[in-house]
Design a protein around this motif. Structure first.
Motif, PDB file in Angstrom:
ATOM      1  N   ASN A   8      50.868   3.912  60.367  1.00  0.00           N
ATOM      2  CA  ASN A   8      50.672   2.774  60.923  1.00  0.00           C
ATOM      3  C   ASN A   8      50.586   1.466  59.593  1.00  0.00           C
ATOM      4  OD1 ASN A   8      50.519   3.554  63.753  1.00  0.00           O
ATOM      5  ND2 ASN A   8      48.761   4.395  63.152  1.00  0.00           N
ATOM      6  N   VAL A  30      54.785  -1.461  61.940  1.00  0.00           N
ATOM      7  CA  VAL A  30      55.181  -0.148  62.331  1.00  0.00           C
ATOM      8  C   VAL A  30      54.121   0.612  62.841  1.00  0.00           C
ATOM      9  CG1 VAL A  30      56.202   2.321  61.514  1.00  0.00           C
ATOM     10  CG2 VAL A  30      57.038  -0.043  60.410  1.00  0.00           C
ATOM     11  N   THR A  31      53.998   1.117  64.108  1.00  0.00           N
ATOM     12  CA  THR A  31      53.101   1.865  64.734  1.00  0.00           C
ATOM     13  C   THR A  31      53.635   3.261  65.131  1.00  0.00           C
ATOM     14  OG1 THR A  31      53.439   0.871  66.608  1.00  0.00           O
ATOM     15  CG2 THR A  31      51.552  -0.248  65.411  1.00  0.00           C
ATOM     16  N   THR A  32      52.785   4.335  64.810  1.00  0.00           N
ATOM     17  CA  THR A  32      52.993   5.885  64.953  1.00  0.00           C
ATOM     18  C   THR A  32      54.346   6.121  64.427  1.00  0.00           C
ATOM     19  OG1 THR A  32      54.047   5.458  67.343  1.00  0.00           O
ATOM     20  CG2 THR A  32      51.790   5.863  67.113  1.00  0.00           C
ATOM     21  N   GLN A  34      57.191   4.686  64.489  1.00  0.00           N
ATOM     22  CA  GLN A  34      58.320   4.490  65.522  1.00  0.00           C
ATOM     23  C   GLN A  34      58.617   3.149  65.814  1.00  0.00           C
ATOM     24  OE1 GLN A  34      58.207   7.564  68.332  1.00  0.00           O
ATOM     25  NE2 GLN A  34      58.527   9.083  66.970  1.00  0.00           N
ATOM     26  N   ASP A  35      57.498   2.536  66.508  1.00  0.00           N
ATOM     27  CA  ASP A  35      57.684   1.122  67.142  1.00  0.00           C
ATOM     28  C   ASP A  35      57.477   0.242  66.201  1.00  0.00           C
ATOM     29  OD1 ASP A  35      57.684   2.617  69.535  1.00  0.00           O
ATOM     30  OD2 ASP A  35      55.366   2.477  69.759  1.00  0.00           O
ATOM     31  N   ILE A  36      58.322  -0.762  66.215  1.00  0.00           N
ATOM     32  CA  ILE A  36      58.233  -2.037  65.290  1.00  0.00           C
ATOM     33  C   ILE A  36      58.109  -3.434  65.905  1.00  0.00           C
ATOM     34  CG2 ILE A  36      59.597  -3.050  63.512  1.00  0.00           C
ATOM     35  CD1 ILE A  36      60.796  -0.327  62.969  1.00  0.00           C
ATOM     36  N   GLU A  37      57.279  -4.242  65.735  1.00  0.00           N
ATOM     37  CA  GLU A  37      57.169  -5.567  65.967  1.00  0.00           C
ATOM     38  C   GLU A  37      57.249  -6.472  64.956  1.00  0.00           C
ATOM     39  OE1 GLU A  37      53.304  -8.080  67.613  1.00  0.00           O
ATOM     40  OE2 GLU A  37      52.857  -5.917  67.300  1.00  0.00           O
TER      41      GLU A  37
END
Length: 184
Positions: A8, A30-32, A34-37
């Protein structure tokens, strides 16, 4: 924490106006792993005096698919105080990753926060600089560009250069490749 263990984090990049003032902030959270904001903002800091010549040269030399940062974009940009407030909220307590940010981008953010009376950014050792990581791992004291790291780690970074969000994407790709190679 080792850079290879980060899951993260926020990757960010700044663009300046030729007078060492921020005109664009781009970031990816980037969280975990994979997820991207995304975060992207143009800052209203038009170049002044001798900075104008540098800005004109830069704006004619860079760009790519997403275009150049124009004076009109900057003049219609967000006030620096508001942009920094939003950026710091976006980052929160996450570690930050960037290319050549330790002596550059991080310091400019800290100066902007101080100038706008927005407090201090306590990074607490949670800054991961791809250029410095490369130097430490390879015993190479020389600076290396983001494109050079992309070549070194065989990462495609696209043609867009010197736009904050595009450079953040490129840095993320390089950082992920570095993590993969050095986690072994």
């Amino acid at each position: 924490m080792l850079f290879t263990e980060l899951k993260n984090y926020v990757v960010f990049d700044l663009e300046m106006n030729g007078s060492n003032q921020i005109i664009e902030i781009g970031a990816l959270k980037v969280t975990t792993g994979q997820d991207i904001e995304k975060f992207s903002v143009i800052v209203n800091n038009p170049p002044m005096g001798s900075g104008m010549a540098s800005f004109k040269f830069i704006s004619q030399s860079i760009g790519g698919d997403d275009g150049w940062i124009t004076l009109e974009m900057i003049q219609n940009g967000m006030a620096e105080e508001r942009a920094l407030t939003r950026f710091m909220k976006f980052v929160g307590d996450y570690p930050v990753v960037g290319h050549a940010i330790v002596d550059g981008d991080v310091q400019l953010i800290k100066e902007g926060l101080r100038y706008n009376d927005l407090g201090k950014w306590k990074t607490n050792g949670k800054v991961f600089d791809t250029q410095q990581i490369h130097r430490a791992l390879n015993g190479n004291p020389n600076d290396i560009s983001l494109a050079g790291l992309a070549d070194e780690y065989e990462v495609e970074i696209g043609t867009q250069k010197h736009r904050a969000l595009a450079d953040s994407r490129a840095t993320l790709a390089v950082f992920a490749a570095m993590q993969k190679v050095w986690a072994k």
